[in-house]
Design a protein around this motif. Structure first.
Motif, PDB file in Angstrom:
ATOM      1  N   MET B   1      39.230  53.915  50.024  1.00  0.00           N
ATOM      2  CA  MET B   1      40.576  53.989  49.450  1.00  0.00           C
ATOM      3  C   MET B   1      40.644  53.091  48.224  1.00  0.00           C
ATOM      4  SD  MET B   1      43.363  54.666  52.261  1.00  0.00           S
ATOM      5  CE  MET B   1      43.676  53.017  52.846  1.00  0.00           C
ATOM      6  N   ASN B 114      45.513  42.763  45.014  1.00  0.00           N
ATOM      7  CA  ASN B 114      45.098  43.749  46.020  1.00  0.00           C
ATOM      8  C   ASN B 114      45.833  45.082  45.868  1.00  0.00           C
ATOM      9  OD1 ASN B 114      43.076  42.320  47.322  1.00  0.00           O
ATOM     10  ND2 ASN B 114      44.536  41.220  48.611  1.00  0.00           N
ATOM     11  N   ASN B 115      46.810  45.117  44.953  1.00  0.00           N
ATOM     12  CA  ASN B 115      47.531  46.364  44.706  1.00  0.00           C
ATOM     13  C   ASN B 115      47.357  46.851  43.275  1.00  0.00           C
ATOM     14  OD1 ASN B 115      49.240  47.147  47.242  1.00  0.00           O
ATOM     15  ND2 ASN B 115      49.283  44.909  47.109  1.00  0.00           N
ATOM     16  N   ASP B 177      38.017  48.193  46.129  1.00  0.00           N
ATOM     17  CA  ASP B 177      38.950  47.694  47.117  1.00  0.00           C
ATOM     18  C   ASP B 177      38.188  46.709  48.020  1.00  0.00           C
ATOM     19  OD1 ASP B 177      39.684  47.912  49.919  1.00  0.00           O
ATOM     20  OD2 ASP B 177      41.114  49.463  49.389  1.00  0.00           O
ATOM     21  N   ASP B 178      38.788  45.561  48.276  1.00  0.00           N
ATOM     22  CA  ASP B 178      38.152  44.511  49.102  1.00  0.00           C
ATOM     23  C   ASP B 178      37.775  45.006  50.492  1.00  0.00           C
ATOM     24  OD1 ASP B 178      38.280  42.547  47.226  1.00  0.00           O
ATOM     25  OD2 ASP B 178      39.962  41.462  48.134  1.00  0.00           O
ATOM     26  N   ILE B 179      38.603  45.885  51.039  1.00  0.00           N
ATOM     27  CA  ILE B 179      38.393  46.300  52.430  1.00  0.00           C
ATOM     28  C   ILE B 179      37.113  47.136  52.533  1.00  0.00           C
ATOM     29  CG2 ILE B 179      39.419  47.480  54.417  1.00  0.00           C
ATOM     30  CD1 ILE B 179      42.177  46.710  53.062  1.00  0.00           C
ATOM     31  N   TYR B 181      34.667  46.887  50.536  1.00  0.00           N
ATOM     32  CA  TYR B 181      33.583  45.930  50.308  1.00  0.00           C
ATOM     33  C   TYR B 181      33.219  45.214  51.618  1.00  0.00           C
ATOM     34  CZ  TYR B 181      30.950  42.029  48.349  1.00  0.00           C
ATOM     35  OH  TYR B 181      29.973  41.112  48.075  1.00  0.00           O
TER      36      TYR B 181
END
Lengths: 465, 198
Positions: B1, B114-115, B177-179, B181
């Motif tokens: 995402m 983050n957005n 996106d960090d997630i 990653y």
């Protein structure tokens, strides 16, 4: 060179560091509540994943819940829906959930410590800025956004740049009627609401050492009000005694083993901090705020600063704050009539706070025009209030004890203060509209709140001691 | 995402020259009851934007037709207080791509990043210059160049550099996106756990 308490814990949790970027930090415990978690559940499910380590996550419903008639369905549809979502999401992912009516339900930052989830040396996050409360146990605990809640769901890690270190040392004995809430409001009045942004604070000194665990939690709770990432206190015998025997604390031989490790958690004598402040406890008296951020506070006997004494760059903000509050520069607030008193929240909703309140209310009565929200931080706190007979003192003082929850701290439920009215509150924020649109909040200790209940005015609690 | 990729932005600005703007003002608590991320822009700065009767307050910058664009400029210590990411969702949903201030609260800064919204921290002096320029001419444009990490007043070409860590810059430029990653790092995380939990 020696390490700070903060560095010892942080470094032990770094999975890996990204060059010129954040660290991947392993999280021991995540607390979640109904307001900042639903989008994180939707997010992780959208990626087709389950929560990675559900046993390291604990859920409570607290922000949105009514504080009366909790046995009945929640009346407000959206609040009810959010709480129901938390229950469903927790069940689907195997997360322990303490809902309304559960004997362990309560405000997330009250529940964590009292159930022994919160332990020295841990990394703890929650989608809530007052997660810093848990730092009182010598944990690295801080608030995160919902994207980060989802990161922990996905990987039990978050990505964080390492903050700088600050130490605030307070030495000496606190005067009669001066509480840990006054200590943190005093520090805020000196450092301002952005004085610690970018830092992680360690509180030290004899004044802090002499505080109970409850009092230490109040100090650490408001670290975020200084802009700090978090605040912490090195664990000591008081910490170990508090944790011992709690439901989710290590038991028996495991506990002794844990204590041996926890005893290593202190800042080495030669550790250095990026910034240091020292204060003298003798200089602190009961404090109140007069503005619309927690840094705009003063000694209860002082006058609001004059326009001339305010830094020119912050003058507009100062004037706007006073306009909102209906105050004038150089006004003294002692004797100012107020309308409401709120005692509760993750800052001051623990048993000790209600003991202070009861001690002052005993044999006295609420001023007739004062409305109150007296709200325990958890079911266990409420139970103890009743076991100690404090509820009878409240009833005799004509003060109603409500049921646990975040309540009027952020007024997401019905516990609002009407527009234009003044409320002396033991919570943590006096922002515009925090307790309801147009509400005017004056932050203070439980003792100052108790004094206001009796007189109906802003009153120095030392008058009653 | 993935998040939306950040490209060099030239835009007029919406100035809110107030310090200590907390996230309770950006999105009041009573609007946090949604369980998705949509629609928060409608209530951005709700109590500064609308009066008690839900009528727009004419001189609030978001209601003032003089001001427009996708760059929001606020006073010092922007985004302090509550960790609610709803504040970042409201700013992004309203259509802002950049927030400029002389100082940001830590959690808020992470939340906007983050957005896909870029927080640009400038000096007090440069912030004052922006406010003065917009006050004199509401059509003033700013150019925000993430690749070169510069912010520029287009009319006068006055410019200042800003900081962002290389990882986050890479994420924004590429829409990473960090997630995702972190999910890619799960084997490493599991190995860490094994060692850590003994």
């Amino acid at each position: 060179m020696g390490k700070t308490l903060f560095d010892k814990i942080w470094d032990a949790h770094v999975v890996t560091e990204i060059q010129d970027g954040p660290s991947i930090l392993y999280i021991d415990r995540q607390f979640i509540h109904e307001v900042t978690s639903p989008q994180a559940f939707t997010g992780i499910e959208g990626r087709g994943r389950k929560v990675f380590r559900p046993s390291q996550i604990t859920a409570t419903a607290d922000h949105n819940i009514p504080t009366m008639d909790q046995h009945l369905p929640i009346k407000e549809y959206l609040s009810a829906f959010q709480v129901e979502k938390l229950k469903e999401n927790s069940a689907r992912h195997g997360i322990t959930y303490y809902g309304l009516g559960d004997e362990f339900n309560g405000i997330v930052h009250v529940v964590g410590p009292e159930l022994g989830y919160t332990q020295p040396g841990m990394t703890i996050v929650c989608g809530d800025s007052h997660t810093s409360t848990h730092g009182a146990f010598g944990a690295v605990a801080f608030g995160v956004g919902t994207s980060e809640v989802e990161m922990v769901f996905a990987s039990q890690c978050i990505m964080q740049p390492k903050p700088k270190r600050m130490r605030i040392t307070i030495d000496g004995e606190l005067g009669k009627g001066v509480t840990s809430k006054d200590v943190i409001l005093y520090i805020l009045s000196k450092l301002t609401a952005s004085g610690a942004t970018g830092y992680f604070i360690e509180y030290a000194g004899s004044t802090i050492r002499n505080m109970s665990m409850e009092a230490r939690m109040t100090v650490c709770n408001m670290s975020i009000e200084l802009g700090a990432r978090g605040g912490m206190i090195a664990p000591d015998q008081k910490t170990f005694d508090y944790v011992k025997g709690r439901k989710y604390a290590p038991q028996g031989a495991d506990f002794d083993k844990a204590v041996a490790t926890w005893k290593q958690l202190y800042s080495d004598a030669d550790a250095t901090f990026d910034k240091e402040y020292t204060f003298d406890a003798a200089d602190i008296i009961p404090m109140i705020t007069y503005g619309t951020n927690p840094g705009l506070g003063m000694k209860i006997t002082d006058k609001i600063p004059s326009l001339a004494s305010v830094d020119p760059s912050t003058k507009d903000t100062f004037v706007k704050a006073l306009q909102y509050m209906g105050f004038e520069p150089e006004q003294q607030l002692l004797g100012k009539e107020v309308d409401w008193v709120f005692v509760g929240s993750c800052t001051n909703g623990r048993i000790e706070d209600f003991r202070l309140l009861a001690a002052m209310l005993k044999g006295r009565k609420r001023a007739p025009h004062i409305n109150t929200y007296i709200v325990p931080g958890s079911y266990l706190v409420e139970k103890q209030i009743k076991e100690e007979g404090l509820d009878k003192i409240f009833a005799e003082a004509d003060v109603e004890l409500r049921q646990p929850g975040c309540s009027s701290c952020l007024a997401m439920n019905e516990d609002k203060v009407p527009s234009g009215k003044y409320c002396v509150a033991t919570s943590n924020r006096n922002f515009e509209g925090r307790q309801g649109p147009g509400a005017r909040t004056i932050l203070a200790s439980p003792l100052t709140a108790a004094a206001a209940i009796i007189t109906g005015k802003i009153t120095d609690p030392r008058e009653f001691l | 995402m993935a998040i939306e990729k950040f490209i060099t932005t030239i835009s007029r600005v919406v100035p809110i020259p107030i310090e200590e703007i907390d996230t309770d003002q950006i999105i009041p608590a009573r609007f946090l009851k949604a369980t998705d991320k949509k629609g928060f822009g409608d209530n951005l700065f709700r109590d500064w934007r609308y009066d008690k009767n839900n009528q727009p307050i004419a001189d609030f910058p978001l209601n003032n037709p003089k001001y427009s664009g996708c760059i929001l400029v606020g006073g010092k210590n922007f985004g302090c207080g509550s960790s609610r990411e709803h504040a970042a969702w409201a700013i992004a949903d309203y259509g802002f791509k950049v927030v400029v201030s002389s100082f940001f609260a830590d959690i808020f800064k992470n939340n906007v990043l983050n957005n896909g919204v870029l927080p640009v921290q400038v000096s007090e002096a440069f912030l004052a210059k922006i406010f003065a320029a917009v006050d004199a001419n509401p059509a003033t444009e700013l150019k925000v160049d993430l690749v070169n990490q510069t912010i520029t007043l287009v009319a006068t070409n006055e410019s200042e550099g800003f900081e962002i860590n290389a990882y986050k810059k890479d994420c924004l430029l590429n829409g990473f996106d960090d997630i995702d990653y972190l999910i890619s790092k799960l084997p490493e995380i599991e190995a860490f756990e094994k060692k850590y939990k003994g």
